[in-house]
Write a protein that holds these residues in place. Structure first.
Motif, PDB file in Angstrom:
ATOM      1  N   GLU A 150      -8.335  -8.339  -5.572  1.00 20.79           N
ATOM      2  CA  GLU A 150      -8.636  -7.149  -4.757  1.00 20.79           C
ATOM      3  C   GLU A 150      -7.747  -7.104  -3.514  1.00 20.79           C
ATOM      4  N   GLN A 151      -7.575  -8.270  -2.876  1.00 15.88           N
ATOM      5  CA  GLN A 151      -6.729  -8.351  -1.690  1.00 15.88           C
ATOM      6  C   GLN A 151      -5.278  -8.050  -2.038  1.00 15.88           C
ATOM      7  N   LYS A 152      -4.802  -8.609  -3.141  1.00 13.80           N
ATOM      8  CA  LYS A 152      -3.418  -8.383  -3.561  1.00 13.80           C
ATOM      9  C   LYS A 152      -3.203  -6.901  -3.889  1.00 13.80           C
ATOM     10  N   GLY A 153      -4.188  -6.292  -4.572  1.00 12.34           N
ATOM     11  CA  GLY A 153      -4.067  -4.881  -4.898  1.00 12.34           C
ATOM     12  C   GLY A 153      -3.990  -4.020  -3.654  1.00 12.34           C
ATOM     13  N   LEU A 154      -4.815  -4.362  -2.647  1.00 13.77           N
ATOM     14  CA  LEU A 154      -4.796  -3.606  -1.397  1.00 13.77           C
ATOM     15  C   LEU A 154      -3.449  -3.763  -0.701  1.00 13.77           C
ATOM     16  N   LYS A 155      -2.921  -4.977  -0.678  1.00 14.73           N
ATOM     17  CA  LYS A 155      -1.628  -5.202  -0.026  1.00 14.73           C
ATOM     18  C   LYS A 155      -0.517  -4.420  -0.726  1.00 14.73           C
ATOM     19  N   ASP A 156      -0.520  -4.435  -2.048  1.00  7.94           N
ATOM     20  CA  ASP A 156       0.509  -3.700  -2.784  1.00  7.94           C
ATOM     21  C   ASP A 156       0.442  -2.206  -2.479  1.00  7.94           C
ATOM     22  N   MET A 157      -0.767  -1.664  -2.424  1.00  8.42           N
ATOM     23  CA  MET A 157      -0.907  -0.225  -2.188  1.00  8.42           C
ATOM     24  C   MET A 157      -0.552   0.162  -0.765  1.00  8.42           C
ATOM     25  N   THR A 158      -0.985  -0.645   0.211  1.00 11.75           N
ATOM     26  CA  THR A 158      -0.678  -0.299   1.604  1.00 11.75           C
ATOM     27  C   THR A 158       0.819  -0.435   1.880  1.00 11.75           C
ATOM     28  N   ARG A 159       1.457  -1.405   1.257  1.00 13.28           N
ATOM     29  CA  ARG A 159       2.907  -1.528   1.441  1.00 13.28           C
ATOM     30  C   ARG A 159       3.638  -0.374   0.758  1.00 13.28           C
ATOM     31  N   GLY A 160       3.123   0.068  -0.382  1.00 17.74           N
ATOM     32  CA  GLY A 160       3.691   1.242  -1.023  1.00 17.74           C
ATOM     33  C   GLY A 160       3.530   2.470  -0.147  1.00 17.74           C
ATOM     34  N   LEU A 161       2.372   2.578   0.508  1.00 13.95           N
ATOM     35  CA  LEU A 161       2.129   3.702   1.415  1.00 13.95           C
ATOM     36  C   LEU A 161       3.095   3.674   2.591  1.00 13.95           C
ATOM     37  N   GLN A 162       3.338   2.491   3.142  1.00 15.82           N
ATOM     38  CA  GLN A 162       4.280   2.374   4.251  1.00 15.82           C
ATOM     39  C   GLN A 162       5.689   2.788   3.828  1.00 15.82           C
ATOM     40  N   PRO A 217     -13.007   0.904  18.747  1.00 13.09           N
ATOM     41  CA  PRO A 217     -12.305   2.113  19.180  1.00 13.09           C
ATOM     42  C   PRO A 217     -10.790   1.911  19.118  1.00 13.09           C
ATOM     43  N   GLY A 218     -10.106   2.808  18.423  1.00  9.06           N
ATOM     44  CA  GLY A 218      -8.664   2.699  18.236  1.00  9.06           C
ATOM     45  C   GLY A 218      -8.287   2.347  16.807  1.00  9.06           C
ATOM     46  N   ILE A 219      -9.229   1.807  16.055  1.00 10.02           N
ATOM     47  CA  ILE A 219      -8.987   1.438  14.657  1.00 10.02           C
ATOM     48  C   ILE A 219      -9.617   2.488  13.751  1.00 10.02           C
ATOM     49  N   GLY A 220      -8.775   3.191  13.000  1.00  8.65           N
ATOM     50  CA  GLY A 220      -9.261   4.173  12.038  1.00  8.65           C
ATOM     51  C   GLY A 220      -9.264   3.616  10.630  1.00  8.65           C
ATOM     52  N   SER A 221      -9.592   4.460   9.666  1.00  6.83           N
ATOM     53  CA  SER A 221      -9.712   4.015   8.282  1.00  6.83           C
ATOM     54  C   SER A 221      -8.400   3.469   7.741  1.00  6.83           C
ATOM     55  N   THR A 222      -7.304   4.204   7.948  1.00  5.94           N
ATOM     56  CA  THR A 222      -6.001   3.768   7.431  1.00  5.94           C
ATOM     57  C   THR A 222      -5.542   2.488   8.118  1.00  5.94           C
ATOM     58  N   ILE A 234       1.825  10.551  -0.926  1.00  4.75           N
ATOM     59  CA  ILE A 234       1.136   9.875   0.181  1.00  4.75           C
ATOM     60  C   ILE A 234      -0.352  10.185   0.135  1.00  4.75           C
ATOM     61  N   ASP A 235      -0.690  11.466  -0.064  1.00  3.79           N
ATOM     62  CA  ASP A 235      -2.110  11.855  -0.145  1.00  3.79           C
ATOM     63  C   ASP A 235      -2.805  11.153  -1.299  1.00  3.79           C
ATOM     64  N   GLN A 236      -2.136  11.075  -2.443  1.00  5.98           N
ATOM     65  CA  GLN A 236      -2.736  10.429  -3.619  1.00  5.98           C
ATOM     66  C   GLN A 236      -2.935   8.937  -3.394  1.00  5.98           C
ATOM     67  N   LEU A 237      -1.942   8.301  -2.748  1.00  2.35           N
ATOM     68  CA  LEU A 237      -2.050   6.859  -2.529  1.00  2.35           C
ATOM     69  C   LEU A 237      -3.107   6.543  -1.473  1.00  2.35           C
ATOM     70  N   GLU A 238      -3.219   7.367  -0.447  1.00  2.00           N
ATOM     71  CA  GLU A 238      -4.271   7.163   0.558  1.00  2.00           C
ATOM     72  C   GLU A 238      -5.649   7.285  -0.084  1.00  2.00           C
ATOM     73  N   LYS A 239      -5.784   8.232  -0.997  1.00  2.00           N
ATOM     74  CA  LYS A 239      -7.059   8.380  -1.712  1.00  2.00           C
ATOM     75  C   LYS A 239      -7.324   7.165  -2.599  1.00  2.00           C
ATOM     76  N   ALA A 240      -6.267   6.666  -3.261  1.00  2.41           N
ATOM     77  CA  ALA A 240      -6.420   5.488  -4.124  1.00  2.41           C
ATOM     78  C   ALA A 240      -6.795   4.255  -3.309  1.00  2.41           C
ATOM     79  N   ILE A 241      -6.212   4.111  -2.111  1.00  2.92           N
ATOM     80  CA  ILE A 241      -6.554   2.987  -1.237  1.00  2.92           C
ATOM     81  C   ILE A 241      -8.013   3.057  -0.834  1.00  2.92           C
ATOM     82  N   ASP A 242      -8.470   4.236  -0.474  1.00  2.71           N
ATOM     83  CA  ASP A 242      -9.874   4.413  -0.085  1.00  2.71           C
ATOM     84  C   ASP A 242     -10.803   4.053  -1.238  1.00  2.71           C
ATOM     85  N   GLU A 243     -10.470   4.508  -2.442  1.00  6.51           N
ATOM     86  CA  GLU A 243     -11.292   4.203  -3.621  1.00  6.51           C
ATOM     87  C   GLU A 243     -11.273   2.714  -3.934  1.00  6.51           C
TER      88      GLU A 243
END
Length: 351
Positions: free
Chosen positions: A153-165, A229-234, A201-210
């Motif tokens: 799960e952690q690896k999947g999140l890292k791959d997706m967030t790096r793809g988003l960046q 305060p200062g930390i949002g979802s993304t 970007i919109d699709q990947l942000e949705k996939a990260i949230d899911e």
């Protein structure tokens, strides 16, 4: 692809000592191949010149051959082998994960450490076998801390967030090109590509949230971070992806050091007194993930705002204040995750 192997020189040692010896190994990793060198270390910790070496393709199909070779040629239980690899842009991860699953102690080290070690030994050559032997010697001498693989799960999140960046970086590049373009045809084509990137970007942000919502542990951690305060979802997802498991750090300062957010001092004698700066020896991605949240926190997070105001009163430059706010924000993130408790402003009065 097998290369010639160097047979170990066992002269002057008994079978018993060979079986009780521990082994340090170095693997020089490239996209195509792995160069392995295994050294001996006797019970009295004296260095020896005995070694075995081999080269294999860097493919998962060949990893079993590596294990079988260690069993056959090195003649020691896998639990007695300590393998050291450099972080190589991800090429080291498959073999590191495989060896970890085989109960081998694995260390993945910053190349700057091994480069400094090579300089200290006055190494004049740089080839794959030489680098592998250097890593084995470094492992034998320094005994670096063991590496733990991320959960799926952690690896999947890292791959997706790096793809988003990466997508966001491409979006910014296209916007700059559009601003500079004076040709309507070129501008229209770039606008079309930009629209496609924005959709991705919109699709990947949705996939990260899911993805986060599908994992109870990640969902809970993100929920805790969002109380700051200062930390949002993304931003919370980015911090979780790059920081990893907070339990691997013994303190908030250690987490800050991992991000390269601790101050580096330059003082020597009576003549050298440079201003402290961020060390930046650490995860640049984690620093980037904290930059804009820190700017936001300097406005809306009372604890960090008071901290920033105090630094401003002392005449600190804007970027110094932002860097300090990033470090403080990471300390707070670490505390929230470590204690599994929401942000409590009363714990940071006038920080």
């Amino acid at each position: 692809m097998d290369s010639a192997m160097t047979a170990p020189d066992r002269s002057g040692s008994s079978d018993a000592s060979a079986n009780t010896a521990t082994r340090a190994a170095g693997i020089d990793v490239s996209k195509a191949s792995l160069e392995i060198v295994v050294l001996c270390r006797d019970a009295d910790h004296k260095d020896t010149d005995r070694s075995v070496s081999r080269s294999i393709p860097n493919t998962e199909e060949e990893f079993d051959k590596l294990r079988e070779w260690i069993d056959r040629e090195v003649e020691v239980d896998l639990e007695r082998v300590h393998v050291c690899l450099e972080a190589s842009g991800g090429y080291e991860r498959p073999v590191a994960r495989y060896l970890h699953e085989q109960n081998v102690t694995v260390s993945v080290v910053n190349p700057r450490r091994t480069s400094a070690y090579a300089d200290s030994r006055l190494n004049r050559s740089k080839t794959d076998p030489v680098d592998a032997r250097l890593l084995a010697r470094f492992c034998q001498r320094e005994e670096p801390s063991s590496w733990q693989p991320s959960s799926s799960e952690q690896k999947g999140l890292k791959d997706m967030t790096r793809g988003l960046q990466s997508l966001k970086k491409e979006r910014d590049r296209l916007k700059n090109q559009i601003d500079r373009s004076s040709n309507p045809t070129v501008t229209s084509s770039l606008q079309s590509v930009l629209e496609s990137v924005n959709e991705q970007i919109d699709q990947l942000e949705k996939a990260i949230d899911e993805h986060v919502q599908s994992c109870q542990t990640l969902a809970r951690k993100r929920e805790l971070l969002e109380t700051i305060p200062g930390i949002g979802s993304t931003s919370a997802a980015l911090v979780l992806a790059e920081l990893g498991d907070s339990e691997r750090f013994e303190s908030a300062r250690q987490a800050a050091a991992y991000a390269g957010l601790t101050p580096a001092h330059h003082e020597s004698g009576s003549s050298v007194h440079r201003k402290p700066r961020l060390s930046k020896i650490g995860s640049s991605r984690l620093r980037k993930a904290l930059y804009f949240p820190a700017i936001s926190a300097l406005r809306c997070n009372a604890a960090i705002k008071a901290f920033g105001d105090r630094l401003a009163e002392r005449g600190k430059a804007k970027m110094v204040i932002i860097g300090a706010a990033m470090r403080k924000l990471l300390h707070i993130c670490y505390g929230v995750l470590k204690n599994q408790a929401p942000f409590d402003a009363s714990l940071h009065p006038g920080t």
